[in-house]
Design an enzyme around this catalytic site. Sequence first.
Site, PDB file in Angstrom:
ATOM      1  N   ARG A  91       2.499  -8.801  13.436  1.00 40.20           N
ATOM      2  CA  ARG A  91       1.836  -7.716  12.710  1.00 40.20           C
ATOM      3  C   ARG A  91       0.672  -8.234  11.876  1.00 40.20           C
ATOM      4  NH1 ARG A  91       6.788  -5.524   9.756  1.00 40.20           N
ATOM      5  NH2 ARG A  91       5.429  -4.025   8.745  1.00 40.20           N
ATOM      6  N   LYS A 144       0.821  -1.210   0.000  1.00 39.56           N
ATOM      7  CA  LYS A 144       0.000   0.000   0.000  1.00 39.56           C
ATOM      8  C   LYS A 144       0.855   1.261   0.000  1.00 39.56           C
ATOM      9  CE  LYS A 144      -1.047  -0.363   5.000  1.00 39.56           C
ATOM     10  NZ  LYS A 144       0.204  -1.073   5.225  1.00 39.56           N
ATOM     11  N   ARG A 168      14.089  -2.799   8.024  1.00 39.21           N
ATOM     12  CA  ARG A 168      13.440  -2.317   9.238  1.00 39.21           C
ATOM     13  C   ARG A 168      13.452  -3.397  10.303  1.00 39.21           C
ATOM     14  NH1 ARG A 168       7.773   0.086   7.354  1.00 39.21           N
ATOM     15  NH2 ARG A 168       7.104  -1.199   9.113  1.00 39.21           N
ATOM     16  N   ARG A 181      12.007  -6.532   1.880  1.00 43.18           N
ATOM     17  CA  ARG A 181      11.820  -5.073   1.871  1.00 43.18           C
ATOM     18  C   ARG A 181      13.053  -4.356   2.420  1.00 43.18           C
ATOM     19  NH1 ARG A 181       6.537  -2.180   4.197  1.00 43.18           N
ATOM     20  NH2 ARG A 181       7.178  -2.911   6.255  1.00 43.18           N
ATOM     21  N   ARG A 199      -6.202   2.277  11.115  1.00 46.88           N
ATOM     22  CA  ARG A 199      -5.859   0.873  11.284  1.00 46.88           C
ATOM     23  C   ARG A 199      -6.769   0.198  12.306  1.00 46.88           C
ATOM     24  NH1 ARG A 199      -0.121   1.208   9.681  1.00 46.88           N
ATOM     25  NH2 ARG A 199       0.703  -0.893   9.462  1.00 46.88           N
TER      26      ARG A 199
HETATM   27  P1  ADP Z   1       3.390  -1.597   7.617  1.00 46.78           P
HETATM   28  O1  ADP Z   1       2.186  -1.119   6.861  1.00 46.78           O
HETATM   29  O2  ADP Z   1       4.386  -2.210   6.730  1.00 46.78           O
HETATM   30  O3  ADP Z   1       3.069  -2.426   8.812  1.00 46.78           O
HETATM   31  P2  ADP Z   1       3.822   1.058   8.731  1.00 46.78           P
HETATM   32  O4  ADP Z   1       5.049   1.805   8.406  1.00 46.78           O
HETATM   33  O5  ADP Z   1       2.546   1.558   8.210  1.00 46.78           O
HETATM   34  O6  ADP Z   1       4.151  -0.395   8.243  1.00 46.78           O
HETATM   35  O7  ADP Z   1       3.677   0.933  10.304  1.00 46.78           O
HETATM   36  C1  ADP Z   1       4.725   0.479  11.134  1.00 46.78           C
HETATM   37  C2  ADP Z   1       4.280   0.443  12.579  1.00 46.78           C
HETATM   38  O8  ADP Z   1       3.905   1.770  13.005  1.00 46.78           O
HETATM   39  C3  ADP Z   1       3.040  -0.400  12.852  1.00 46.78           C
HETATM   40  O9  ADP Z   1       3.354  -1.762  13.048  1.00 46.78           O
HETATM   41  C4  ADP Z   1       2.501   0.267  14.135  1.00 46.78           C
HETATM   42  O10 ADP Z   1       3.230  -0.130  15.268  1.00 46.78           O
HETATM   43  C5  ADP Z   1       2.778   1.736  13.883  1.00 46.78           C
HETATM   44  N1  ADP Z   1       1.619   2.406  13.233  1.00 46.78           N
HETATM   45  C6  ADP Z   1       1.597   2.975  12.002  1.00 46.78           C
HETATM   46  N2  ADP Z   1       0.368   3.469  11.717  1.00 46.78           N
HETATM   47  C7  ADP Z   1      -0.415   3.196  12.792  1.00 46.78           C
HETATM   48  C8  ADP Z   1      -1.793   3.415  13.106  1.00 46.78           C
HETATM   49  N3  ADP Z   1      -2.634   4.027  12.251  1.00 46.78           N
HETATM   50  N4  ADP Z   1      -2.242   2.973  14.307  1.00 46.78           N
HETATM   51  C9  ADP Z   1      -1.435   2.370  15.192  1.00 46.78           C
HETATM   52  N5  ADP Z   1      -0.136   2.112  14.948  1.00 46.78           N
HETATM   53  C10 ADP Z   1       0.378   2.519  13.764  1.00 46.78           C
END
Ligand code: ADP
Length: 212
Positions: free
Chosen positions: A167, A13, A156, A123, A88
């Site tokens: 996750r 995404k 990461r 990644r 989320r």
């Molecule tokens: P990915 O989509 O690959 O999991 P992101 O970079 O979007 O990675 O998010 C990494 C981490 O940041 C998530 O696992 C979470 O801990 C935190 N995070 C990001 N966006 C949110 C959100 N909207 N609500 C809660 N935690 C978030």
Amino acid sequence: MNIIFLGAPGAGKGTQAEIVSEKLAIPTVSTGNIIRAALKNGTEMGLKAKSFIDAGQLVPDDVVIGIIQERLSQDDCANGFILDGFPRTIPQAEALDEMGIRIDKVIDIDVADEAIVGRLSGRRVCKACGNSYHLEYKKPAVDGVCDACGGELIQRADDAPETVLNRLHVYHEQTEPLKSYYASKGKLVTVKGQEHVEDTTALTLRALEDEA
Ligand code: ADP
Ligand code: ZN
């Protein structure tokens, strides 16, 4: 146009969001990137978020809702924006509604769990600007170097295999219910994630054209 990208971690995404963002000249707002920047800068919010991120858990709703409220109020979001990684959880989606923010389309990038682990292990992200790459599917022009800024590409910490499973679990439990939330509002479009980025992009752009 105000667009949300949904999908499991590693579904692609973020990559689609970046491409559409350039095409429509509207900013991408990625809560993951904002939180990682805060972590790097050692801010209070970053410190609060660190243990959650490292464990593959979600950062508490009030923290991310605060981030989004502030970011979407900035001038560059006035003509539209793309949300990558927010909402989320159902409470996060409700918070957007309560802020009076109109959402035009929600694109769900659909990828089977079995494919996710391989995607995340390959990644690599730019240490400097956060752009993401993949060892097989989205190679940088020069190995280990960011096309956009020349920064170093790293893996990461939360892309480690144990954390990835966590996750995915969190995704199914807390994020996936958003599909029916937005489907019931007639906003949801599902795009089957393809092996090659360009193929997914073609489907994404088609899904967006239906709107305009
Ligand atoms: P990915 O989509 O690959 O999991 P992101 O970079 O979007 O990675 O998010 C990494 C981490 O940041 C998530 O696992 C979470 O801990 C935190 N995070 C990001 N966006 C949110 C959100 N909207 N609500 C809660 N935690 C978030
Ligand atoms: Zn970079």
